[in-house]
Design a protein around this motif. Structure first.
Motif, PDB file in Angstrom:
ATOM      1  N   MET A  23       0.844  -1.190   0.000  1.00  0.00           N
ATOM      2  CA  MET A  23       0.000   0.000   0.000  1.00  0.00           C
ATOM      3  C   MET A  23       0.880   1.240   0.000  1.00  0.00           C
ATOM      4  O   MET A  23       1.831   1.332   0.773  1.00  0.00           O
ATOM      5  CB  MET A  23      -0.910   0.007   1.231  1.00  0.00           C
ATOM      6  N   SER A  24       0.583   2.221  -0.866  1.00  0.00           N
ATOM      7  CA  SER A  24       1.382   3.430  -0.954  1.00  0.00           C
ATOM      8  C   SER A  24       1.101   4.337   0.227  1.00  0.00           C
ATOM      9  O   SER A  24       0.075   4.224   0.906  1.00  0.00           O
ATOM     10  CB  SER A  24       1.061   4.182  -2.248  1.00  0.00           C
ATOM     11  N   GLU A  25       2.047   5.262   0.449  1.00  0.00           N
ATOM     12  CA  GLU A  25       1.884   6.191   1.569  1.00  0.00           C
ATOM     13  C   GLU A  25       0.646   7.058   1.376  1.00  0.00           C
ATOM     14  O   GLU A  25      -0.110   7.300   2.320  1.00  0.00           O
ATOM     15  CB  GLU A  25       3.133   7.069   1.705  1.00  0.00           C
ATOM     16  N   GLN A  26       0.420   7.535   0.125  1.00  0.00           N
ATOM     17  CA  GLN A  26      -0.726   8.394  -0.120  1.00  0.00           C
ATOM     18  C   GLN A  26      -2.036   7.676   0.148  1.00  0.00           C
ATOM     19  O   GLN A  26      -2.957   8.225   0.750  1.00  0.00           O
ATOM     20  CB  GLN A  26      -0.685   8.911  -1.557  1.00  0.00           C
ATOM     21  N   THR A  27      -2.125   6.408  -0.277  1.00  0.00           N
ATOM     22  CA  THR A  27      -3.351   5.651  -0.060  1.00  0.00           C
ATOM     23  C   THR A  27      -3.591   5.402   1.420  1.00  0.00           C
ATOM     24  O   THR A  27      -4.704   5.593   1.928  1.00  0.00           O
ATOM     25  CB  THR A  27      -3.283   4.311  -0.815  1.00  0.00           C
ATOM     26  N   ALA A  28      -2.565   4.964   2.140  1.00  0.00           N
ATOM     27  CA  ALA A  28      -2.707   4.683   3.572  1.00  0.00           C
ATOM     28  C   ALA A  28      -3.074   5.945   4.336  1.00  0.00           C
ATOM     29  O   ALA A  28      -3.959   5.936   5.199  1.00  0.00           O
ATOM     30  CB  ALA A  28      -1.416   4.072   4.115  1.00  0.00           C
ATOM     31  N   SER A  29      -2.379   7.044   4.061  1.00  0.00           N
ATOM     32  CA  SER A  29      -2.660   8.302   4.754  1.00  0.00           C
ATOM     33  C   SER A  29      -4.047   8.820   4.412  1.00  0.00           C
ATOM     34  O   SER A  29      -4.761   9.334   5.281  1.00  0.00           O
ATOM     35  CB  SER A  29      -1.605   9.352   4.389  1.00  0.00           C
ATOM     36  N   ALA A  30      -4.445   8.674   3.134  1.00  0.00           N
ATOM     37  CA  ALA A  30      -5.762   9.156   2.719  1.00  0.00           C
ATOM     38  C   ALA A  30      -6.883   8.361   3.390  1.00  0.00           C
ATOM     39  O   ALA A  30      -7.883   8.942   3.831  1.00  0.00           O
ATOM     40  CB  ALA A  30      -5.892   9.071   1.198  1.00  0.00           C
ATOM     41  N   ASP A  31      -6.716   7.043   3.493  1.00  0.00           N
ATOM     42  CA  ASP A  31      -7.731   6.221   4.155  1.00  0.00           C
ATOM     43  C   ASP A  31      -7.861   6.586   5.627  1.00  0.00           C
ATOM     44  O   ASP A  31      -8.963   6.668   6.177  1.00  0.00           O
ATOM     45  CB  ASP A  31      -7.371   4.735   4.024  1.00  0.00           C
ATOM     46  N   PHE A  32      -6.720   6.803   6.276  1.00  0.00           N
ATOM     47  CA  PHE A  32      -6.722   7.189   7.685  1.00  0.00           C
ATOM     48  C   PHE A  32      -7.392   8.548   7.870  1.00  0.00           C
ATOM     49  O   PHE A  32      -8.253   8.734   8.738  1.00  0.00           O
ATOM     50  CB  PHE A  32      -5.273   7.219   8.200  1.00  0.00           C
ATOM     51  N   ALA A  33      -7.014   9.530   7.021  1.00  0.00           N
ATOM     52  CA  ALA A  33      -7.572  10.873   7.139  1.00  0.00           C
ATOM     53  C   ALA A  33      -9.064  10.889   6.834  1.00  0.00           C
ATOM     54  O   ALA A  33      -9.826  11.648   7.450  1.00  0.00           O
ATOM     55  CB  ALA A  33      -6.819  11.828   6.200  1.00  0.00           C
ATOM     56  N   ALA A  34      -9.497  10.051   5.894  1.00  0.00           N
ATOM     57  CA  ALA A  34     -10.915  10.027   5.525  1.00  0.00           C
ATOM     58  C   ALA A  34     -11.788   9.636   6.709  1.00  0.00           C
ATOM     59  O   ALA A  34     -12.861  10.230   6.932  1.00  0.00           O
ATOM     60  CB  ALA A  34     -11.128   9.058   4.364  1.00  0.00           C
ATOM     61  N   LEU A  35     -11.334   8.635   7.481  1.00  0.00           N
ATOM     62  CA  LEU A  35     -12.121   8.222   8.646  1.00  0.00           C
ATOM     63  C   LEU A  35     -12.083   9.287   9.726  1.00  0.00           C
ATOM     64  O   LEU A  35     -13.087   9.522  10.416  1.00  0.00           O
ATOM     65  CB  LEU A  35     -11.603   6.883   9.172  1.00  0.00           C
ATOM     66  N   LEU A  36     -10.929   9.948   9.899  1.00  0.00           N
ATOM     67  CA  LEU A  36     -10.856  11.051  10.867  1.00  0.00           C
ATOM     68  C   LEU A  36     -11.859  12.147  10.510  1.00  0.00           C
ATOM     69  O   LEU A  36     -12.574  12.659  11.386  1.00  0.00           O
ATOM     70  CB  LEU A  36      -9.436  11.637  10.889  1.00  0.00           C
ATOM     71  N   ARG A  37     -11.896  12.530   9.230  1.00  0.00           N
ATOM     72  CA  ARG A  37     -12.815  13.590   8.803  1.00  0.00           C
ATOM     73  C   ARG A  37     -14.267  13.168   8.998  1.00  0.00           C
ATOM     74  O   ARG A  37     -15.112  13.982   9.409  1.00  0.00           O
ATOM     75  CB  ARG A  37     -12.581  13.937   7.334  1.00  0.00           C
TER      76      ARG A  37
END
Length: 461
Positions: free
Chosen positions: A1-15
Motif C-alpha cells: 500500500m502506498s503512503e498516499q493511499t494509507a494516509s488518505a484512508d486514515f484521514a478520511a475516517l478522521l474527517r
C-alpha cells in the motif's frame, strides 16, 4: 500500500468522525491540547500522528463506535508503517546522492577502530537472537551504523576506515557471543549484565523451520521496587515479541524468521475513571494526574505500579502478505507477592464524566487465580484470529487483581502454513506488574486544585 493511499484512508475516517460530531477544528484542538493547524493536517492527510493516543482521544470525543475505533487504529498502523518505509528509502537516497552504495556508506560513516567496544555491543545484543536446538548461542548479527553524511571521504582514508570498522565489528561480535554464552543456562553466568535482564537471549528457529524458542530463561523482575521478593516461577523458553514492533519497515520482523509482530501498550486506559496507580510516595510529593499519552512518563517518574487492574492494548500485524493465524494468548505468572503497601492514586478528576465501552476483541483475566487465563468479554469472539501486513488486529486485555502483587507476561501462539511458534509479550523485556489495592489510602486530584486530597472528600458543585 502506498503512503498516499494509507494516509488518505486514515484521514478520511478522521474527517468522517469529525464532521459527524458537529464540533469545529478549534473546539476539538483545544480539548486535545494541540494546535488547530496540526489537527487540520491530520484530517487532510498531510501528516500522520507519531503516537496513536491523541487519535484515540479524538475518536472518543467524536463518539466513535467500538468497531470504528478498531478500524481507525488499523488504518493508523498502516499509515505509520508506510511512513517508516518511506524514511528508510529516503536514507538510502541520501547515500546514493553522496556517490556511494548504501551498504558502503554505512560502513564508511562508522567510527574508527579505536572507538570503545561498549559502543558496538548494544547494537549487537538488541533483538531476537537465534540459538541452535541444543541451546548453544549463535553470534548476534553485526552492528549497523547510521547513514553516511553527504560529504565524500578520500579513497585511501575510506579503505583504512572500512578495514578498521570490519575488524572492530568482528571483535564486537565475538565479545557479544561470549557474553551471550555466559548468560545462557549452564554457562555459569547470572543476570549481571547491568541492564536488569531487559535483553535476554531467546531461540527463534529450529532445523525444521519451527519458530519456537529453544533457550530456557525466566522473565526478569519488574523494574519497580517491592517490599519483599520471592522466587520467580520457572518459565518456558520464549522469543521476545518486542524485537520488531508492529509498523516496522519491511523485513524488520523477518530477521528472526517470525512472520508476525506484536506491539504492547501497557499504559493504555480504558477510561480515566478506571485507571489507578500505586506509588510509594506521600500525596505532597506527587505531580497531578497525566493525560493518557503522558501516562508512561508519569509512571516512570513516580515508580508507579498499576493498581487493581491493568488495561493492555496489543497490536498484532503480519510482516508480509501471507496470512498468519493467531491461535491464542496464554497468561504466564512470573511472581506473586503480598500486595504493595503504597498509596493509591486515581487518574480521574472528580466530577468529570468518563466515556468508553467494551471494545471488540476484548478479553479479561483475574491474576488472583491459581491458573490465570484469558476469557473474551461478553459479545466478543474468542481466538483464533487472522492477521497480515495489510490487516492487523488490536486486542484489549483487562487484568484484575486484589490479593497479590503480580509480575506477569503473555505468550502469543501463531501459525502460518507449516510454521508455528510462540512470541513473548511483555513490557520491553520486563514483565507487566499489577498489584491489589484493597485497604490502601486513596487520593484524588480536584479540578482547579493544587494538590492531592483523600478520595471522596472533594465537594462537587
Amino acid at each position: 500500500m502506498s503512503e498516499q493511499t494509507a494516509s488518505a484512508d486514515f484521514a478520511a475516517l478522521l474527517r468522517e468522525l469529525k464532521d459527524r460530531s458537529g464540533l469545529s477544528y478549534g473546539v476539538l484542538a483545544k480539548r486535545l491540547h494541540m494546535s488547530t493547524s496540526t489537527l487540520h493536517r491530520y484530517c487532510k492527510g498531510d501528516a500522520v500522528p507519531a503516537d496513536y493516543a491523541p487519535v484515540e482521544r479524538l475518536a472518543r470525543l467524536c463518539k466513535a463506535r467500538p468497531e470504528e475505533l478498531v478500524e481507525l487504529h488499523r488504518r493508523w498502523v498502516l499509515a505509520d508503517a508506510v511512513r517508516g518505509r518511506k524514511g528508510a528509502a529516503a536514507a538510502g537516497t541520501r547515500s546514493e546522492e553522496a556517490g556511494t552504495e548504501p551498504g558502503a556508506a554505512a560502513s564508511e560513516a562508522a567510527p574508527p577502530a579505536e572507538a570503545s567496544l561498549a559502543d558496538a555491543l548494544p547494537a549487537a545484543s538488541v533483538g531476537a537472537t537465534s540459538t541452535s536446538p541444543s541451546g548453544a548461542g549463535a553470534p548476534p548479527s553485526a552492528p549497523t551504523y547510521a547513514d553516511a553524511p553527504d560529504t565524500a571521504i578520500p579513497a585511501p582514508a575510506r579503505r583504512r576506515t572500512r578495514t578498521a570498522v570490519l575488524a572492530g565489528i568482528a571483535v564486537a561480535a565475538v565479545a557479544a557471543g561470549v557474553a551471550l554464552a555466559v548468560g545462557l543456562p549452564g554457562g555459569g553466568g547470572s543476570d549481571g549484565d547491568g541492564d536488569g535482564g531487559r535483553h535476554r537471549p531467546a531461540g527463534a528457529a529450529g532445523a525444521t523451520g519451527e519458530e519456537s524458542a529453544s533457550a530456557s530463561s525466566s522473565p526478569p523482575s519488574s523494574g519497580g521496587a517491592s517490599p519483599s521478593s520471592s522466587a520467580e516461577e520457572k518459565s518456558p523458553a520464549r522469543t521476545p515479541a518486542g524485537s520488531a514492533p508492529a509498523g516496522a519497515p519491511d523485513g524488520e520482523g523477518q530477521k528472526s524468521g517470525v512472520p508476525v509482530t506484536v506491539h504492547a501498550d501497557p499504559y493504555a486506559w480504558e477510561s480515566p475513571c478506571s485507571q489507578r496507580y500505586l506509588v510509594d510516595k506521600p500525596a505532597s510529593g506527587m505531580k497531578p494526574p497525566p493525560l493518557e499519552e503522558g501516562a508512561a512518563a508519569w509512571v516512570a517518574a513516580h515508580g508507579a505500579v498499576s493498581s487493581g487492574q491493568q488495561y493492555l492494548r496489543l497490536t498484532v500485524q503480519g510482516t508480509g502478505p501471507e496470512t498468519v493465524v493467531v491461535d491464542g494468548l496464554t497468561v504466564r505468572v512470573a511472581g506473586k507477592r503480598a500486595p504493595l503497601a503504597w498509596n493509591d492514586y486515581a487518574m480521574a478528576y472528580p466530577g468529570v464524566g468518563c466515556g468508553g465501552g467494551v471494545q471488540t476483541r476484548a478479553f479479561a483475566v483475574s491474576l488472583d487465580s491459581a491458573r490465570p487465563s484469558l476469557a473474551p468479554e461478553p459479545g466478543n469472539d474468542d481466538f483464533p484470529f487472522k492477521v497480515s501486513e495489510s490487516d492487523p488486529e488490536v486486542y484489549y486485555i483487562t487484568a484484575s487483581v486484589s490479593a497479590y502483587d503480580v509480575d506477569w507476561y503473555l505468550e502469543l501462539k501463531w501459525s502460518s502454513g507449516d510454521r508455528s511458534g510462540t512470541l513473548t509479550v511483555d513490557d520491553e523485556g520486563r514483565p507487566f506488574r499489577t498489584s491489589g489495592n484493597k485497604g490502601r489510602p486513596a487520593y484524588e486530584f480536584p479540578i482547579g486544585g493544587d494538590g492531592w486530597v483523600p478520595e471522596g472528600t472533594t465537594k462537587l458543585d
